[in-house]
Design a protein around this motif. Structure first.
Motif, PDB file in Angstrom:
ATOM      1  N   TYR A 113       0.824  -1.225   0.000  1.00  0.00           N
ATOM      2  CA  TYR A 113       0.000   0.000   0.000  1.00  0.00           C
ATOM      3  C   TYR A 113       0.851   1.266   0.000  1.00  0.00           C
ATOM      4  O   TYR A 113       0.331   2.367  -0.077  1.00  0.00           O
ATOM      5  CB  TYR A 113      -0.998   0.046   1.179  1.00  0.00           C
ATOM      6  N   ASN A 114       2.162   1.132   0.108  1.00  0.00           N
ATOM      7  CA  ASN A 114       3.051   2.287   0.063  1.00  0.00           C
ATOM      8  C   ASN A 114       3.514   2.553  -1.369  1.00  0.00           C
ATOM      9  O   ASN A 114       3.348   1.705  -2.249  1.00  0.00           O
ATOM     10  CB  ASN A 114       4.272   2.045   0.973  1.00  0.00           C
ATOM     11  N   ILE A 115       4.115   3.716  -1.579  1.00  0.00           N
ATOM     12  CA  ILE A 115       4.527   4.128  -2.931  1.00  0.00           C
ATOM     13  C   ILE A 115       5.349   3.031  -3.615  1.00  0.00           C
ATOM     14  O   ILE A 115       6.169   2.362  -2.979  1.00  0.00           O
ATOM     15  CB  ILE A 115       5.320   5.460  -2.878  1.00  0.00           C
ATOM     16  N   ASP A 116       5.109   2.838  -4.924  1.00  0.00           N
ATOM     17  CA  ASP A 116       5.813   1.818  -5.689  1.00  0.00           C
ATOM     18  C   ASP A 116       7.083   2.440  -6.279  1.00  0.00           C
ATOM     19  O   ASP A 116       7.008   3.248  -7.201  1.00  0.00           O
ATOM     20  CB  ASP A 116       4.898   1.311  -6.811  1.00  0.00           C
ATOM     21  N   PRO A 117       8.258   2.051  -5.754  1.00  0.00           N
ATOM     22  CA  PRO A 117       9.507   2.678  -6.238  1.00  0.00           C
ATOM     23  C   PRO A 117       9.687   2.500  -7.747  1.00  0.00           C
ATOM     24  O   PRO A 117      10.287   3.353  -8.399  1.00  0.00           O
ATOM     25  CB  PRO A 117      10.605   1.948  -5.462  1.00  0.00           C
ATOM     26  N   LYS A 118       9.159   1.416  -8.311  1.00  0.00           N
ATOM     27  CA  LYS A 118       9.327   1.171  -9.753  1.00  0.00           C
ATOM     28  C   LYS A 118       8.599   2.221 -10.595  1.00  0.00           C
ATOM     29  O   LYS A 118       8.875   2.372 -11.780  1.00  0.00           O
ATOM     30  CB  LYS A 118       8.805  -0.229 -10.121  1.00  0.00           C
ATOM     31  N   LYS A 119       7.664   2.905  -9.978  1.00  0.00           N
ATOM     32  CA  LYS A 119       6.894   3.899 -10.744  1.00  0.00           C
ATOM     33  C   LYS A 119       7.357   5.329 -10.484  1.00  0.00           C
ATOM     34  O   LYS A 119       6.746   6.279 -10.963  1.00  0.00           O
ATOM     35  CB  LYS A 119       5.407   3.751 -10.397  1.00  0.00           C
ATOM     36  N   ILE A 120       8.424   5.467  -9.725  1.00  0.00           N
ATOM     37  CA  ILE A 120       8.889   6.822  -9.399  1.00  0.00           C
ATOM     38  C   ILE A 120       9.696   7.428 -10.559  1.00  0.00           C
ATOM     39  O   ILE A 120       9.444   8.551 -10.979  1.00  0.00           O
ATOM     40  CB  ILE A 120       9.738   6.821  -8.096  1.00  0.00           C
ATOM     41  N   GLU A 121      10.643   6.634 -11.097  1.00  0.00           N
ATOM     42  CA  GLU A 121      11.592   7.202 -12.076  1.00  0.00           C
ATOM     43  C   GLU A 121      10.920   7.823 -13.291  1.00  0.00           C
ATOM     44  O   GLU A 121      11.325   8.876 -13.767  1.00  0.00           O
ATOM     45  CB  GLU A 121      12.610   6.134 -12.488  1.00  0.00           C
ATOM     46  N   GLU A 122       9.843   7.182 -13.763  1.00  0.00           N
ATOM     47  CA  GLU A 122       9.155   7.712 -14.960  1.00  0.00           C
ATOM     48  C   GLU A 122       8.509   9.080 -14.699  1.00  0.00           C
ATOM     49  O   GLU A 122       8.146   9.788 -15.635  1.00  0.00           O
ATOM     50  CB  GLU A 122       8.097   6.706 -15.457  1.00  0.00           C
ATOM     51  N   LYS A 123       8.366   9.463 -13.418  1.00  0.00           N
ATOM     52  CA  LYS A 123       7.748  10.749 -13.091  1.00  0.00           C
ATOM     53  C   LYS A 123       8.778  11.846 -12.825  1.00  0.00           C
ATOM     54  O   LYS A 123       8.419  12.986 -12.574  1.00  0.00           O
ATOM     55  CB  LYS A 123       6.846  10.593 -11.849  1.00  0.00           C
ATOM     56  N   ILE A 124      10.044  11.470 -12.864  1.00  0.00           N
ATOM     57  CA  ILE A 124      11.077  12.457 -12.548  1.00  0.00           C
ATOM     58  C   ILE A 124      11.363  13.358 -13.752  1.00  0.00           C
ATOM     59  O   ILE A 124      11.533  12.879 -14.873  1.00  0.00           O
ATOM     60  CB  ILE A 124      12.367  11.747 -12.050  1.00  0.00           C
ATOM     61  N   THR A 125      11.355  14.680 -13.520  1.00  0.00           N
ATOM     62  CA  THR A 125      11.663  15.663 -14.566  1.00  0.00           C
ATOM     63  C   THR A 125      12.803  16.547 -14.046  1.00  0.00           C
ATOM     64  O   THR A 125      13.288  16.347 -12.933  1.00  0.00           O
ATOM     65  CB  THR A 125      10.445  16.580 -14.845  1.00  0.00           C
ATOM     66  N   ALA A 126      13.163  17.556 -14.839  1.00  0.00           N
ATOM     67  CA  ALA A 126      14.213  18.482 -14.416  1.00  0.00           C
ATOM     68  C   ALA A 126      13.787  19.276 -13.185  1.00  0.00           C
ATOM     69  O   ALA A 126      14.620  19.813 -12.462  1.00  0.00           O
ATOM     70  CB  ALA A 126      14.553  19.425 -15.565  1.00  0.00           C
ATOM     71  N   LYS A 127      12.460  19.345 -12.955  1.00  0.00           N
ATOM     72  CA  LYS A 127      11.954  20.142 -11.822  1.00  0.00           C
ATOM     73  C   LYS A 127      11.810  19.329 -10.538  1.00  0.00           C
ATOM     74  O   LYS A 127      11.519  19.880  -9.480  1.00  0.00           O
ATOM     75  CB  LYS A 127      10.583  20.715 -12.178  1.00  0.00           C
ATOM     76  N   THR A 128      11.989  18.014 -10.631  1.00  0.00           N
ATOM     77  CA  THR A 128      11.815  17.179  -9.436  1.00  0.00           C
ATOM     78  C   THR A 128      12.954  17.434  -8.452  1.00  0.00           C
ATOM     79  O   THR A 128      14.130  17.351  -8.824  1.00  0.00           O
ATOM     80  CB  THR A 128      11.806  15.681  -9.822  1.00  0.00           C
ATOM     81  N   LYS A 129      12.589  17.728  -7.197  1.00  0.00           N
ATOM     82  CA  LYS A 129      13.619  18.057  -6.215  1.00  0.00           C
ATOM     83  C   LYS A 129      13.553  17.194  -4.954  1.00  0.00           C
ATOM     84  O   LYS A 129      14.472  17.201  -4.143  1.00  0.00           O
ATOM     85  CB  LYS A 129      13.500  19.534  -5.802  1.00  0.00           C
ATOM     86  N   ALA A 130      12.410  16.497  -4.764  1.00  0.00           N
ATOM     87  CA  ALA A 130      12.279  15.737  -3.512  1.00  0.00           C
ATOM     88  C   ALA A 130      11.274  14.601  -3.666  1.00  0.00           C
ATOM     89  O   ALA A 130      10.425  14.614  -4.565  1.00  0.00           O
ATOM     90  CB  ALA A 130      11.835  16.670  -2.384  1.00  0.00           C
ATOM     91  N   ILE A 131      11.424  13.622  -2.763  1.00  0.00           N
ATOM     92  CA  ILE A 131      10.433  12.543  -2.649  1.00  0.00           C
ATOM     93  C   ILE A 131       9.902  12.591  -1.221  1.00  0.00           C
ATOM     94  O   ILE A 131      10.688  12.632  -0.267  1.00  0.00           O
ATOM     95  CB  ILE A 131      11.056  11.152  -2.907  1.00  0.00           C
ATOM     96  N   LEU A 132       8.580  12.623  -1.094  1.00  0.00           N
ATOM     97  CA  LEU A 132       7.962  12.503   0.237  1.00  0.00           C
ATOM     98  C   LEU A 132       7.436  11.073   0.350  1.00  0.00           C
ATOM     99  O   LEU A 132       6.466  10.706  -0.303  1.00  0.00           O
ATOM    100  CB  LEU A 132       6.823  13.517   0.404  1.00  0.00           C
ATOM    101  N   ALA A 133       8.119  10.274   1.146  1.00  0.00           N
ATOM    102  CA  ALA A 133       7.720   8.875   1.323  1.00  0.00           C
ATOM    103  C   ALA A 133       6.803   8.775   2.541  1.00  0.00           C
ATOM    104  O   ALA A 133       7.140   9.296   3.600  1.00  0.00           O
ATOM    105  CB  ALA A 133       8.949   8.007   1.526  1.00  0.00           C
ATOM    106  N   VAL A 134       5.653   8.140   2.372  1.00  0.00           N
ATOM    107  CA  VAL A 134       4.696   8.016   3.476  1.00  0.00           C
ATOM    108  C   VAL A 134       4.703   6.564   3.961  1.00  0.00           C
ATOM    109  O   VAL A 134       4.736   5.635   3.149  1.00  0.00           O
ATOM    110  CB  VAL A 134       3.278   8.416   3.018  1.00  0.00           C
ATOM    111  N   TYR A 135       4.676   6.385   5.288  1.00  0.00           N
ATOM    112  CA  TYR A 135       4.675   5.040   5.864  1.00  0.00           C
ATOM    113  C   TYR A 135       3.261   4.696   6.295  1.00  0.00           C
ATOM    114  O   TYR A 135       2.918   4.725   7.476  1.00  0.00           O
ATOM    115  CB  TYR A 135       5.647   4.982   7.036  1.00  0.00           C
TER     116      TYR A 135
END
Ligand code: PLP
Length: 365
Positions: A113-135
């Motif tokens: 039920y937590n964020i899927d790391p495999k789906k993070i990279e495709e959302k990264i752009t030049a403007k991405t600066k942080a990841i907020l991981a929720v437990y």
């Protein structure tokens, strides 16, 4: 009626010590930013294996202040993108948008039920600066994978551990798995005050110093304002309550784990999907969340049998009126979770008798 959460029973266990601590605060004549807050901050930092803890007014403020401080430090700027799970309580998203940053929402892994790391990279752009991981629900996200991605793209990693006080990932405490972490001490959380409260943990001295000023009108020194800050202080009374309860946090988490174990081994019903503990995680079971395609029926049936249950959460953030701009997003995993989850009674004072009743009633469904 078997209650979903029995806050009175929980706090009754510590009543004498809580009364003693509140008397100490009343008699001290000092109610804001004094020795109680300092003492609690030291012990909470040490509990989380972090260098610093800063007490603030709520869990939402803890997250807001982390982003605000990074902006003051020149690390984040208006319009920067922050990756955040779609499957979360709305506070995680609010903390980002409140700072004029853009929440980029990512689907969860269906098992954790937590964020899927495999789906993070495709959302990264030049403007991405942080990841907020929720437990969510009480266990760490896959921080090994998330920290690897963050390193590759030079992103800050912020943890939302509002539901996971004391949880670990590879034996490392949450609150020490990223660059900064927000905690909530809302009364129903694993470590709950007798009112609102929150804290930030970090090893970054600069960040800690900036947040200390920001929570107190942006001021390091009375009547000198370096930043346009907030009034977001943990008060002495709540700090005193929390110092009492922190001593028992591991014991109460262990009791929650016993309740979870009883559910996991006792519930045998093919209509119900049980939660999973992901590899290398220690789960602190803020919530025990099952999934079923017959949720409405099950909830009504439980209620008829005197068992209270709750839905965490009925509407995902991207379908909320507050975030109209996300309404057209199609996030099937998040949406299916919100349609099917149901939280069973979970707290440290749930009796064996009630637990046995709940399991039997569910197995007869
Ligand atoms: C409770 C919670 C918050 C907010 O905490 P408050 O103290 O209620 O402001 C933030 N994130 C998550 C995941 C939460 O469950």
């Amino acid at each position: 009626m078997i209650k979903f959460l029995d806050l009175k029973a929980i706090n009754d266990q510590y009543q004498e010590e809580l009364i003693e601590a509140s008397k100490r605060v009343i008699e001290s004549g000092w109610y804001i930013l004094g020795t109680e807050v300092e003492t609690f901050e030291k012990s909470f930092a040490s509990y989380c294996d972090s260098k610093y803890a800063i007490g603030v007014a709520s869990g939402l403020d803890a997250l807001i202040l982390i982003f605000r401080a990074y902006k003051e430090m020149g690390i984040l700027a208006d319009g920067d993108e922050v990756i955040v799970p779609a499957n979360t309580y709305i506070a995680s998203i609010l903390a980002i948008s409140e700072n004029n940053l853009a929440p980029i929402i990512v689907e969860p892994d269906i098992n954790s039920y937590n964020i899927d790391p495999k789906k993070i990279e495709e959302k990264i752009t030049a403007k991405t600066k942080a990841i907020l991981a929720v437990y969510l629900y009480g266990q760490s996200a896959n921080m090994t994978a998330i920290n690897q991605i963050a390193k590759k793209y030079n992103l800050k990693v912020i943890e939302d551990a509002a539901q996971a006080h004391g949880a670990t990932h590879f034996s490392k405490k949450v609150g020490s798995l990223g660059d900064a972490c927000g905690f909530s001490f809302y009364p129903g959380k694993n470590l709950g005050a007798l009112g609102d409260g929150g804290a930030i943990t970090t090893d970054d001295e600069n960040l800690a110093t900036t947040i200390r000023a920001l929570r107190n009108y942006g001021s390091h020194k009375k009547y000198e304002n370096q930043y346009r800050g907030l009034n977001s202080r943990l008060d002495e009374m709540q700090a005193a309550m929390l110092s009492v309860k922190l001593k028992y946090l591991d014991i109460s988490n262990a009791k929650r784990a016993q309740v979870a174990k009883a559910y996991l081994t006792g519930i045998k019903n093919h209509k119900i999907i049980l939660p999973q503990i992901m590899p290398n995680n220690q789960h602190v079971w803020h919530l025990f969340v099952i999934k079923t395609s017959e949720r409405e029926k099950l909830q009504t049936y439980l209620s008829k049998n005197g068992i209270q249950s709750m839905i965490h959460y009925p509407i995902p953030p991207h379908k909320q009126e507050a975030y109209k701009e996300f309404k057209s997003l199609h996030l099937p995993i998040t949406e299916s979770i919100h349609d099917e989850v149901l939280s069973l009674p979970m707290h440290e004072c749930l009796s064996d008798k009630d637990l046995t009743t709940i399991i039997k009633v569910i197995n007869d469904f």
